[in-house]
Scaffold this motif. Structure first.
Motif, PDB file in Angstrom:
ATOM      1  N   MET A   1       1.673  -7.053  -5.167  1.00 15.04           N
ATOM      2  CA  MET A   1       0.299  -6.673  -5.479  1.00 15.04           C
ATOM      3  C   MET A   1      -0.024  -5.315  -4.855  1.00 15.04           C
ATOM      4  N   PRO A   2      -0.057  -4.238  -5.652  1.00 15.21           N
ATOM      5  CA  PRO A   2      -0.473  -2.951  -5.091  1.00 15.21           C
ATOM      6  C   PRO A   2      -1.970  -2.953  -4.804  1.00 15.21           C
TER       7      PRO A   2
ATOM      8  N   GLY B   1       0.839  -1.192   0.000  1.00  6.92           N
ATOM      9  CA  GLY B   1       0.000   0.000   0.000  1.00  6.92           C
ATOM     10  C   GLY B   1       0.874   1.242   0.000  1.00  6.92           C
ATOM     11  N   PHE B   2       0.281   2.370  -0.328  1.00  3.62           N
ATOM     12  CA  PHE B   2       1.066   3.603  -0.451  1.00  3.62           C
ATOM     13  C   PHE B   2       0.435   4.735   0.350  1.00  3.62           C
ATOM     14  N   VAL B   3       1.317   5.484   1.008  1.00  4.64           N
ATOM     15  CA  VAL B   3       0.974   6.756   1.615  1.00  4.64           C
ATOM     16  C   VAL B   3       1.863   7.779   0.922  1.00  4.64           C
TER      17      VAL B   3
ATOM     18  N   ARG C   1      -5.924  -7.965   4.587  1.00  4.59           N
ATOM     19  CA  ARG C   1      -6.828  -8.944   3.956  1.00  4.59           C
ATOM     20  C   ARG C   1      -6.156  -9.578   2.747  1.00  4.59           C
ATOM     21  N   VAL C   2      -5.514  -8.747   1.936  1.00  3.82           N
ATOM     22  CA  VAL C   2      -4.831  -9.271   0.749  1.00  3.82           C
ATOM     23  C   VAL C   2      -3.611 -10.099   1.155  1.00  3.82           C
ATOM     24  N   ALA C   3      -2.893  -9.662   2.187  1.00  2.00           N
ATOM     25  CA  ALA C   3      -1.706 -10.397   2.643  1.00  2.00           C
ATOM     26  C   ALA C   3      -2.072 -11.807   3.088  1.00  2.00           C
ATOM     27  N   ARG C   4      -3.175 -11.951   3.812  1.00  2.33           N
ATOM     28  CA  ARG C   4      -3.587 -13.285   4.250  1.00  2.33           C
ATOM     29  C   ARG C   4      -3.970 -14.152   3.056  1.00  2.33           C
ATOM     30  N   ALA C   5      -4.629 -13.559   2.081  1.00  2.00           N
ATOM     31  CA  ALA C   5      -5.027 -14.320   0.892  1.00  2.00           C
ATOM     32  C   ALA C   5      -3.822 -14.753   0.063  1.00  2.00           C
ATOM     33  N   MET C   6      -2.751 -13.951   0.078  1.00  2.00           N
ATOM     34  CA  MET C   6      -1.584 -14.241  -0.760  1.00  2.00           C
ATOM     35  C   MET C   6      -0.580 -15.168  -0.095  1.00  2.00           C
ATOM     36  N   ARG C   7      -0.776 -15.482   1.161  1.00  2.51           N
ATOM     37  CA  ARG C   7       0.184 -16.347   1.848  1.00  2.51           C
ATOM     38  C   ARG C   7       0.351 -17.691   1.144  1.00  2.51           C
ATOM     39  N   CYS C   8      -0.750 -18.215   0.628  1.00  8.99           N
ATOM     40  CA  CYS C   8      -0.668 -19.521  -0.024  1.00  8.99           C
ATOM     41  C   CYS C   8       0.218 -19.459  -1.260  1.00  8.99           C
ATOM     42  N   LEU C   9       0.316 -18.299  -1.909  1.00  7.38           N
ATOM     43  CA  LEU C   9       1.178 -18.166  -3.086  1.00  7.38           C
ATOM     44  C   LEU C   9       2.644 -18.252  -2.696  1.00  7.38           C
ATOM     45  N   ARG C  10       2.981 -17.791  -1.498  1.00  7.92           N
ATOM     46  CA  ARG C  10       4.375 -17.818  -1.062  1.00  7.92           C
ATOM     47  C   ARG C  10       4.785 -19.200  -0.581  1.00  7.92           C
TER      48      ARG C  10
ATOM     49  N   THR D   1       4.828  -4.350  -9.509  1.00  6.47           N
ATOM     50  CA  THR D   1       4.167  -5.469 -10.179  1.00  6.47           C
ATOM     51  C   THR D   1       5.180  -6.344 -10.906  1.00  6.47           C
ATOM     52  N   THR D   2       6.284  -5.761 -11.378  1.00  5.67           N
ATOM     53  CA  THR D   2       7.344  -6.548 -11.999  1.00  5.67           C
ATOM     54  C   THR D   2       8.023  -7.449 -10.980  1.00  5.67           C
ATOM     55  N   LEU D   3       8.014  -7.036  -9.729  1.00  2.03           N
ATOM     56  CA  LEU D   3       8.588  -7.837  -8.640  1.00  2.03           C
ATOM     57  C   LEU D   3       7.570  -8.812  -8.045  1.00  2.03           C
ATOM     58  N   LYS D   4       6.444  -9.004  -8.741  1.00  2.00           N
ATOM     59  CA  LYS D   4       5.378  -9.926  -8.314  1.00  2.00           C
ATOM     60  C   LYS D   4       4.706  -9.479  -7.020  1.00  2.00           C
TER      61      LYS D   4
END
Length: 363
Positions: A148-149, A121-123, A186-195, A143-146
């Motif tokens: 997710m913004p 995320g960005f501030v 929320r997104v971090a928890r969903a993406m854990r399985c990808l890692r 996004t090139t570094l895989k």
């Protein structure tokens, strides 16, 4: 994804992108942390601030490609450990000439695998555009570094949102900050399985056989690591005609305690733990220990490859690598001698032989 994985604590790294004297970045990062602190505590989230000015990365100076994970310099290894430990990122960034700060682009470029499959995320802050053009440029890079913004952002127009170097108190801004943290986690928890998914070539790193994935050991790896260790040291016990070997006596609590004094790495192949190693600094030596490869995976170069990797992780202040093995472990001794090690002590009281190798120091 299992309920255990979805409820596990999350680590969010807040990156201060500007390194300019007199910058607003640290104050804005402090505001973000304070605004989200209660929500983070409720959600089991740890917030860690990484100020690029304090970290002090030089312009990218690693000879190997970042995707190799082979780092010569300790500043890279320290940055790698910081980023790898995070589950998600918040980047606090100004806008310089319609773009991100050079220090931020450089920090991204140092690493590769450590960023992958994590949300960001960005501030942003600035004058006319409130830093939004810096964010748009950053999104192309992440996004090139895989990475997710996420959609939620906070944008601060300096004239409206700050006074005397601090963020003006605002319930609306605080709520926006909490919105960023909520969506990010929320997104971090969903993406854990990808890692943790290792069947994809995208998570593999170059090695002697296909499908290897080398990572820093995590607490969840330790039970499996202990089983692998006992399997591997049975052969050592047979070769040296003794069961009195520390790796066979080690308990799960011992392994857990070792994480505070040793760097531990695990190698998985298609999800299975097949190799591991650990290392630490002792005076001027880089001590390498517990180099192990699953018995059915030996003979294909994984041990030599992993040994070479861990040698590359030696801090700059060390002068040589050092390891030991049983005096009858001829296979191990031959492996180490092929890698350039020399026997320095044989027939010690515990039946071990010690081997050393001078480091190839760079100018």
């Amino acid at each position: 994804m299992s309920s255990k994985a979805s409820s596990a604590p999350l680590r969010v790294l807040v990156i201060v992108a500007s390194t300019r004297p007199g910058r607003l970045g640290p104050a804005i990062a402090d505001w973000f942390v304070q605004a989200t602190l209660a929500a983070a505590a409720d959600g089991g989230i740890t917030l860690d601030v990484a100020d690029l000015a304090d970290i002090g990365l030089p312009l990218l100076d690693e000879p190997e490609h970042p995707s190799s994970g082979i780092y010569v310099h300790e500043h890279t290894r320290a940055w790698s450990r910081r980023v790898a430990a995070a589950d998600a990122f918040v980047v606090v960034t100004p806008e310089y000439n319609y773009g991100m700060p050079a220090a931020l682009k450089n920090a991204f470029d140092f690493l590769y695998q450590e960023w992958a499959w994590k949300p960001v995320g960005f501030v942003s802050y600035g004058n006319t555009s409130a830093g939004t053009r810096s964010v748009q440029m950053s999104k192309q890079v992440v996004t090139t570094l895989k990475m997710m913004p996420i959609g939620a952002t906070v944008t601060l127009r300096i004239a409206d949102s700050t006074h005397n170097g601090q963020v003006i108190e605002s319930a609306g801004l605080d709520e926006a900050a909490r919105g960023v943290l909520l969506e990010l986690t929320r997104v971090a928890r969903a993406m854990r399985c990808l890692r943790t998914e290792t069947d994809s070539d995208d998570t593999s790193i170059p090695g002697p056989v296909e499908g290897l994935r080398l990572t820093t050991a995590q607490p969840d790896d330790l039970a499996e690591l202990l089983v692998l260790q006992r399997c591997c040291w049975v052969q050592e016990a047979l070769a040296n005609d003794t069961l009195d070997l520390q790796p066979l006596r080690e308990t799960l609590d011992d392994l857990r305690a070792s994480m505070s004094t040793w760097h531990l790495w695990c190698v998985r192949r298609h999800g299975r733990l097949v190799a591991a190693v650990r290392a630490r600094v002792h005076e001027r030596a880089w001590l390498i220990g517990r180099l192990m490869v699953a018995p059915d995976q030996t003979g294909n170069g994984i041990g030599s490859w992993l040994l070479s990797y861990v040698e590359q992780q030696a801090p700059e202040e060390t002068t040589h690598c050092e390891l030991f093995t049983g005096h009858r472990s001829t296979r191990n001794i031959k492996l180490y001698e092929r890698a350039g090690y020399t026997l320095t002590a044989a027939g010690t009281s515990d039946g071990s032989v010690y081997l050393t190798k001078q480091r190839q120091l760079t100018a």
